[in-house]
Scaffold this active site. Structure first.
Site, PDB file in Angstrom:
ATOM      1  CG  ASP A 119      -1.637  -1.303   1.350  1.00  0.00           C
ATOM      2  OD1 ASP A 119      -2.312  -1.654   0.253  1.00  0.00           O
ATOM      3  OD2 ASP A 119      -1.811  -2.035   2.426  1.00  0.00           O
ATOM      4  N   GLY A 124       1.639   2.831  -2.585  1.00  0.00           N
ATOM      5  CA  GLY A 124       1.067   3.913  -3.810  1.00  0.00           C
ATOM      6  C   GLY A 124       1.760   3.301  -5.143  1.00  0.00           C
ATOM      7  N   GLY A 151       0.502   1.848  -7.606  1.00  0.00           N
ATOM      8  CA  GLY A 151      -0.380   1.803  -8.518  1.00  0.00           C
ATOM      9  C   GLY A 151      -0.382   3.273  -9.078  1.00  0.00           C
ATOM     10  N   GLY A 154      -4.463  -4.605  -4.160  1.00  0.00           N
ATOM     11  CA  GLY A 154      -5.521  -3.774  -4.723  1.00  0.00           C
ATOM     12  C   GLY A 154      -5.242  -2.234  -4.888  1.00  0.00           C
ATOM     13  CB  THR A 194      -8.886   3.086  -5.580  1.00  0.00           C
ATOM     14  OG1 THR A 194      -8.906   2.053  -4.726  1.00  0.00           O
ATOM     15  CG2 THR A 194     -10.091   3.477  -6.169  1.00  0.00           C
ATOM     16  NE  ARG A 227      -7.619  -7.030   6.510  1.00  0.00           N
ATOM     17  CZ  ARG A 227      -6.801  -7.951   6.459  1.00  0.00           C
ATOM     18  NH1 ARG A 227      -6.444  -8.597   7.455  1.00  0.00           N
ATOM     19  NH2 ARG A 227      -6.013  -8.120   5.349  1.00  0.00           N
ATOM     20  N   PRO A 228      -9.110  -1.156   8.498  1.00  0.00           N
ATOM     21  CG  PRO A 228      -9.392  -0.493  10.637  1.00  0.00           C
ATOM     22  CD  PRO A 228     -10.082  -1.624   9.758  1.00  0.00           C
ATOM     23  NE  ARG A 229      -4.188   0.429   3.504  1.00  0.00           N
ATOM     24  CZ  ARG A 229      -4.397   0.906   2.339  1.00  0.00           C
ATOM     25  NH1 ARG A 229      -4.099   2.179   2.186  1.00  0.00           N
ATOM     26  NH2 ARG A 229      -4.791   0.390   1.164  1.00  0.00           N
ATOM     27  CB  VAL A 263       2.818  16.787  -2.961  1.00  0.00           C
ATOM     28  CG1 VAL A 263       4.317  16.954  -2.601  1.00  0.00           C
ATOM     29  CG2 VAL A 263       2.928  17.218  -4.206  1.00  0.00           C
TER      30      VAL A 263
HETATM   31  P1  IMP Z   1      -2.293 -12.811   2.039  1.00  0.00           P
HETATM   32  O1  IMP Z   1      -1.417 -12.526   1.229  1.00  0.00           O
HETATM   33  O2  IMP Z   1      -3.822 -12.765   1.907  1.00  0.00           O
HETATM   34  O3  IMP Z   1      -1.812 -14.709   2.240  1.00  0.00           O
HETATM   35  O4  IMP Z   1      -2.110 -12.251   3.670  1.00  0.00           O
HETATM   36  C1  IMP Z   1      -0.719 -12.362   4.084  1.00  0.00           C
HETATM   37  C2  IMP Z   1      -0.661 -11.141   4.778  1.00  0.00           C
HETATM   38  O5  IMP Z   1      -0.132 -10.216   3.627  1.00  0.00           O
HETATM   39  C3  IMP Z   1      -1.822 -10.377   5.637  1.00  0.00           C
HETATM   40  O6  IMP Z   1      -0.845  -9.455   6.710  1.00  0.00           O
HETATM   41  C4  IMP Z   1      -2.265  -9.433   4.618  1.00  0.00           C
HETATM   42  O7  IMP Z   1      -2.805  -8.179   5.365  1.00  0.00           O
HETATM   43  C5  IMP Z   1      -1.108  -8.899   3.868  1.00  0.00           C
HETATM   44  N1  IMP Z   1      -1.242  -8.453   2.462  1.00  0.00           N
HETATM   45  C6  IMP Z   1      -1.697  -9.005   1.486  1.00  0.00           C
HETATM   46  N2  IMP Z   1      -1.726  -8.394   0.255  1.00  0.00           N
HETATM   47  C7  IMP Z   1      -1.363  -7.065   0.628  1.00  0.00           C
HETATM   48  C8  IMP Z   1      -1.440  -5.683  -0.057  1.00  0.00           C
HETATM   49  O8  IMP Z   1      -1.569  -5.769  -1.267  1.00  0.00           O
HETATM   50  N3  IMP Z   1      -1.257  -4.593   0.864  1.00  0.00           N
HETATM   51  C9  IMP Z   1      -1.171  -4.887   2.035  1.00  0.00           C
HETATM   52  N4  IMP Z   1      -0.988  -6.031   2.665  1.00  0.00           N
HETATM   53  C10 IMP Z   1      -1.195  -7.253   2.209  1.00  0.00           C
END
Ligand code: IMP
Length: 399
Positions: A12, A14, A16, A39, A41, A291-293, A385
């Site tokens: 996460d 950034g 993308g 993921g 957006t 989920r909240p990060r 920024v």
């Molecule tokens: P999994 O990849 O679904 O098996 O999850 C394993 C760990 O990786 C968990 O802590 C997820 O939250 C984290 N995780 C998997 N993909 C991402 C992502 O794209 N961004 C942030 N955390 C991720």
């Protein structure tokens, strides 16, 4: 100028946005690991699309997108994402999928959830997309590859075997799910390493798009709180079938602070209003699971290690605007027995989202960036920024 983009933290960062920004300079954008646990957006006019599997380059006309062999692929998610993109007029016809990528089946998703449940308090906090179980079957040499899946006889034989070992899924249900998807997948499946080799011979530049981040790497991350693939830059070669001699740059992406989704250690995590503020202002909620990060201060020894593990040649520091308005900003400069050791900087009040020259940033903001750069001994080529495609400050060139 073949380049790899990787996340230097826990995902996460950034990536993308940077892939989207740089993709016009490339002919190919390739994903090489992970699956729809990722993921991002994308904003296209007044439309917002969340993509989990299709590379971010898909929105750029003339860029060919590839899902490499190192990816685990849920065919249902692929078909749904392609249909969503087509419905808003995006041309997806050039997407190609490696014939030897492994398939995520519904039973992998079920296994992911039940393994997490069994762990109770010690759960990993996975995305429950079946990523880990699919890689388990791949390494266990019993997986289903795209080429098996689109071959009716092989698919049915493998599905029978999978079903015989599953309490929750029977063969008829699996085959009813698989057959229409296999037909759609057959159209885009190909020998992607050969395709990329041709591109290399023709000097057509390739961008390798990493997913997740360095400290979610199965080897280098905070095991066992990691994902099930290698997320570091070195993995791009194996996951796309391209030799390391063909790669020039490794572009690392790091946020100006830190976030983590799921369980696991996080030394600089903030549990106060500052952490809450960063979460709110930065919109730090998972793109895949909502989920909240968890939020905290930037950890420089960790970031330096990340640059080392990936061989970063250029760094992009993102979301620094999220720190605007904080009276003080801390940076972790060492890990001691008593906990993280911080250097604290005065903050800045100004809105910096419209600034495009480094020298126009508030002095304290410049000092923050320069301190990070000298600590990690890696050039910070770009500072992002704001969320806007153009909200970037360049301090050098990437190519
Ligand atoms: P999994 O990849 O679904 O098996 O999850 C394993 C760990 O990786 C968990 O802590 C997820 O939250 C984290 N995780 C998997 N993909 C991402 C992502 O794209 N961004 C942030 N955390 C991720």
């Amino acid at each position: 100028m073949n380049s790899i983009i990787v996340g230097l933290q826990w995902g996460d960062e950034g990536k993308g946005k940077v892939v989207d920004l740089l993709s016009p300079s490339f002919c190919y954008v390739v994903r090489f690991q992970g699956g729809n646990n990722a993921g991002h957006t994308l904003v296209l006019g007044d439309q917002t699309i969340a993509l989990h599997l299709v590379p971010s380059g898909i929105l750029r006309e003339g860029v060919q997108c590839i899902i490499g062999n190192g990816v685990v692929l849920d065919p249902q998610v692929l078909v749904e994402e392609l249909e969503k993109l087509q419905s808003i007029g995006v041309n997806t016809s050039s997407l190609r999928v490696s014939s030897i990528a492994h398939i995520i089946l519904p039973l992998h998703r079920t296994r992911d959830s039940s393994q997490e449940e069994k762990l109770g308090q010690k759960k990993i906090g996975t995305t429950k997309r079946g990523i880990g179980p699919t890689y388990e079957d791949k390494i266990g040499r019993r997986g289903m590859r795209v080429c098996d899946f689109i071959n009716t006889e092989l698919r049915q034989e493998k599905l029978r075997k999978f079903a015989s070992n599953s309490a929750q899924h029977n063969y008829e249900e699996l085959e009813a799910w698989a057959a229409p998807l296999a037909e759609k997948l057959a159209d885009c499946s190909t020998d992607t390493p050969a395709l990329l080799h041709e591109a290399i011979l023709e000097n057509k530049p390739i961008l390798f798009e990493g997913a997740q981040g360095t400290f979610l790497d199965i080897d280098h991350g905070s095991y066992p709180y990691v994902t099930s693939s290698n997320t570091v830059a070195g993995s791009a070669c194996a996951g796309a079938g391209v030799g390391p001699t063909h790669i020039k740059n490794v572009i690392g992406i790091a946020k100006a602070y830190l976030t983590r989704v799921g369980s696991g250690p996080f030394a600089t995590e903030l549990f106060d209003q500052v952490g809450e503020r960063i979460q709110r202002v930065g919109g730090e909620f998972g793109a895949t699971t909502g989920r909240p990060r968890r939020c905290g201060w930037l950890d420089l020894p960790q970031l330096k290690r990340s640059c080392m593990l990936n061989g970063v040649t250029h760094l992009c520091l993102t979301k620094i605007d999220v720190l605007s308005g904080l009276s003080e900003i801390s940076l972790c400069i060492a890990h001691e027995e008593a906990g993280p050791k911080y250097k604290t900087f005065p903050g800045w009040e100004e809105d910096i989202t419209q600034i495009r020259n480094f020298e126009e940033l508030p002095k304290t903001c410049q000092e923050y960036v320069l301190f990070v750069e000298s600590f990690i001994a890696t050039p910070i080529t770009m500072v992002s920024v704001g969320p806007d495609r153009n909200a970037n400050i360049f301090r050098g060139s990437f190519f």
